[in-house]
Design a protein around this motif. Structure first.
Motif, PDB file in Angstrom:
ATOM      1  N   GLN A   1       0.839  -1.196   0.000  1.00 24.10           N
ATOM      2  CA  GLN A   1       0.000   0.000   0.000  1.00 24.10           C
ATOM      3  C   GLN A   1       0.883   1.260   0.000  1.00 24.10           C
ATOM      4  N   PHE A   2       1.938   1.199   0.792  1.00 26.46           N
ATOM      5  CA  PHE A   2       2.857   2.333   0.880  1.00 26.46           C
ATOM      6  C   PHE A   2       3.550   2.595  -0.453  1.00 26.46           C
ATOM      7  N   ALA A   3       3.989   1.511  -1.086  1.00 23.86           N
ATOM      8  CA  ALA A   3       4.730   1.672  -2.336  1.00 23.86           C
ATOM      9  C   ALA A   3       3.833   2.286  -3.411  1.00 23.86           C
ATOM     10  N   VAL A   4       2.572   1.862  -3.446  1.00 23.51           N
ATOM     11  CA  VAL A   4       1.625   2.439  -4.409  1.00 23.51           C
ATOM     12  C   VAL A   4       1.464   3.935  -4.141  1.00 23.51           C
ATOM     13  N   ALA A   5       1.315   4.299  -2.869  1.00 22.91           N
ATOM     14  CA  ALA A   5       1.159   5.708  -2.511  1.00 22.91           C
ATOM     15  C   ALA A   5       2.401   6.507  -2.920  1.00 22.91           C
ATOM     16  N   HIS A   6       3.571   5.934  -2.691  1.00 26.89           N
ATOM     17  CA  HIS A   6       4.830   6.598  -3.032  1.00 26.89           C
ATOM     18  C   HIS A   6       4.910   6.830  -4.549  1.00 26.89           C
TER      19      HIS A   6
ATOM     20  N   ASN B   1      -0.798   8.050   3.439  1.00 27.23           N
ATOM     21  CA  ASN B   1      -0.016   6.815   3.302  1.00 27.23           C
ATOM     22  C   ASN B   1       1.472   7.083   3.134  1.00 27.23           C
ATOM     23  N   VAL B   2       1.795   8.139   2.403  1.00 34.21           N
ATOM     24  CA  VAL B   2       3.210   8.494   2.248  1.00 34.21           C
ATOM     25  C   VAL B   2       3.779   8.883   3.616  1.00 34.21           C
ATOM     26  N   GLY B   3       3.010   9.628   4.375  1.00 34.09           N
ATOM     27  CA  GLY B   3       3.431  10.025   5.721  1.00 34.09           C
ATOM     28  C   GLY B   3       3.662   8.807   6.600  1.00 34.09           C
ATOM     29  N   ARG B   4       2.740   7.838   6.525  1.00 34.97           N
ATOM     30  CA  ARG B   4       2.893   6.622   7.339  1.00 34.97           C
ATOM     31  C   ARG B   4       4.091   5.801   6.864  1.00 34.97           C
ATOM     32  N   PHE B   5       4.281   5.776   5.558  1.00 33.38           N
ATOM     33  CA  PHE B   5       5.447   5.083   4.983  1.00 33.38           C
ATOM     34  C   PHE B   5       6.727   5.708   5.540  1.00 33.38           C
ATOM     35  N   TRP B   6       6.771   7.040   5.505  1.00 32.57           N
ATOM     36  CA  TRP B   6       7.946   7.756   6.019  1.00 32.57           C
ATOM     37  C   TRP B   6       8.217   7.373   7.471  1.00 32.57           C
ATOM     38  N   GLN B   7       7.170   7.392   8.293  1.00 32.85           N
ATOM     39  CA  GLN B   7       7.374   7.103   9.716  1.00 32.85           C
ATOM     40  C   GLN B   7       7.763   5.648   9.949  1.00 32.85           C
TER      41      GLN B   7
END
Ligand code: HEM
Length: 427
Positions: free
Chosen positions: A177-182, A201-207
């Motif tokens: 899910q994160f990779a798609v958002a990125h 999602n990008v924010g959550r990926f970052w964290q």
């Protein structure tokens, strides 16, 4: 209306829109007019100079001083103020990594971080990939049907990437899910409403990436490329700074596996659509390494990459003003008949297949290219041996994420007759 260099914008150039499905479905075909008539054009919809012929794409890649990669990870659709707020709330601070770093810093850093990619280090991964491939195939080989992306091609490159990086493999579910958002955040054109959701999602990926990194830093003697990076940071904080560690942790979690998953799915789709090519590699597995290159040429997983002109420049005879942003369409270069004879044909004997632009070219050429190639080869070896009579499920709709750069089918259904398997288990 004239473009930024004063030249008129053609109707084809004005209509160019890489976010419409036709671009993803057949990107090289979508740009055939450009290769033939206007190989470097200004795209008003994108705000980029689009470069589509082989020699021009290569020349821009080759000169990373005049054509800086600094914009490689920039949001191609600028953030709205609301989106910026969301990202700030998560402390999002994506900055220079490797792929978007300028000289001389880039080369010093690359040199410090290159050992893990040496061929003698990479051999250890091949048996791992093969064992996983067999194990995953065992799960579905008696069923006669599989969706290869979710049942295999996503997870194995992810596992290998995590192993290579030294990242523990819990939370792998979320990563997709994160990779798609990125991808959509960096290379897509979401509406302002969609952007908000993506930014969360990008924010959550970052964290998530930051907390993985912080855990890894507590035991810096671990094994894997990110641990080696942490150790080089401790030795040479000026060359491998903290901000690099933070940005790279997120960027590489996507780059090290999405690219390989997509390239593998693209390769199977390409070869199963060209049955003679598939049958030929079943017959003669020695052709597989060149088949991998041909698949990377005609259906690579990164199809366009960016640069920005650091001074007034000329590309393919077209003046590009300083600050001009360029979209190098690698897949179009790969279909340039000036460089590849009969480019539409998947030719397993093509002598210059390896000259494709899919891994970029020059100082920034992909560091992980041999990891990607090896996995694609092993998957093809295992499938051609165990399921040579596999075929695509008819009438399936192949969908792609709308964006300029990352290309791979979201699903790939295949079927076969289990009674005809030459080898039922991989054991
Ligand atoms: C850079 C494609 C797999 C790590 C790049 C670039 C492209 C690319 C187009 C930019 C090249 C340029 O600017 O000239 C691909 C494709 C892959 C793949 C198509 C799979 C089929 C991987 C893997 C890894 C990786 C598996 C790591 C394990 C990197 C790194 C860079 C890079 C670190 C930055 C190199 C630099 O700027 O010096 N890749 N990649 N890639 N790739 Fe890959």
């Amino acid at each position: 209306l004239p473009g930024p260099n004063g030249c008129p914008v053609s109707s084809n150039a004005a209509a160019f829109n890489p976010f419409e499905p036709a671009y993803m479905e057949a990107p090289a075909e979508y740009l055939r007019w450009s290769r033939e008539q206007e190989p470097v054009f200004w795209s008003p919809q994108l705000g980029y100079w689009v470069v589509t012929r082989y020699e021009d794409v290569k020349a821009v890649f080759r000169d990373n001083i005049l054509f800086s990669p600094a914009n490689a990870l920039e949001k191609i659709t600028p953030a709205t103020p609301e989106v910026t707020q969301v990202l700030q709330r998560y402390g999002y601070a994506m900055n220079r990594t490797m792929v978007n770093e300028d000289e001389p810093d880039h080369m010093e850093r690359r040199r410090l971080l290159t050992d893990a990619f040496l061929p003698e280090r990479l051999v250890a991964y091949e048996p791992m990939v093969r064992a996983l491939a067999r194990q995953y195939m065992d799960r579905f080989i008696d069923k006669g049907r599989a969706e290869l992306v979710s049942e295999m091609f996503y997870e194995i490159p992810l596992n290998i990437a995590l192993k290579f990086l030294g990242v523990p493999d819990d939370g792998a579910e979320q990563l997709r899910q994160f990779a798609v958002a990125h991808t959509l955040n960096t290379w897509g054109r979401p509406t302002p409403q969609e952007q908000l959701q993506i930014a969360e999602n990008v924010g959550r990926f970052w964290q998530t990436a930051q907390s993985i990194l912080d855990d890894m830093r507590k035991r810096p003697d671990g094994e894997g490329w990110m641990y080696e990076t942490i150790r080089q940071h401790l030795r040479h904080p000026d060359i491998v700074p903290e901000s690099y560690l933070r940005s790279m942790m997120m960027a590489i979690l996507a780059a090290a596996h999405e690219t390989t998953s997509n390239a593998t799915a693209n390769a199977f789709l390409t070869l199963l659509r060209q049955r003679e090519a598939w049958d030929a590699i079943c017959e003669n597995p020695a052709l597989i390494p060149n088949a991998v290159e041909e698949c990377l040429r005609v259906s690579g997983s990164i199809i366009a990459w960016r640069r920005v002109a650091t001074a007034d420049a000329v590309v393919g005879g077209v003046p590009i003003p300083k600050g001009g942003k360029l979209l190098l369409v690698q897949v179009s270069a790969n279909f340039d008949s000036r460089h590849f004879e009969n480019p539409e044909e998947v030719d397993l004997y093509r002598e210059n297949a390896v000259e494709h632009m899919t891994f970029g070219y020059g100082a920034h050429q992909c560091m992980g290219k041999n990891i990607g190639r090896m996995q694609m080869r092993v998957f093809l070896e295992e499938f051609t041996r165990r399921l040579p009579h596999i075929g695509l499920v008819e009438n399936q709709t192949i969908r792609y994420l709308p964006n300029t750069s990352f290309r791979g089918p979201d699903k790939l259904w295949v079927e076969w007759d289990p009674a005809r398997n030459p080898e039922r288990t991989g054991a």
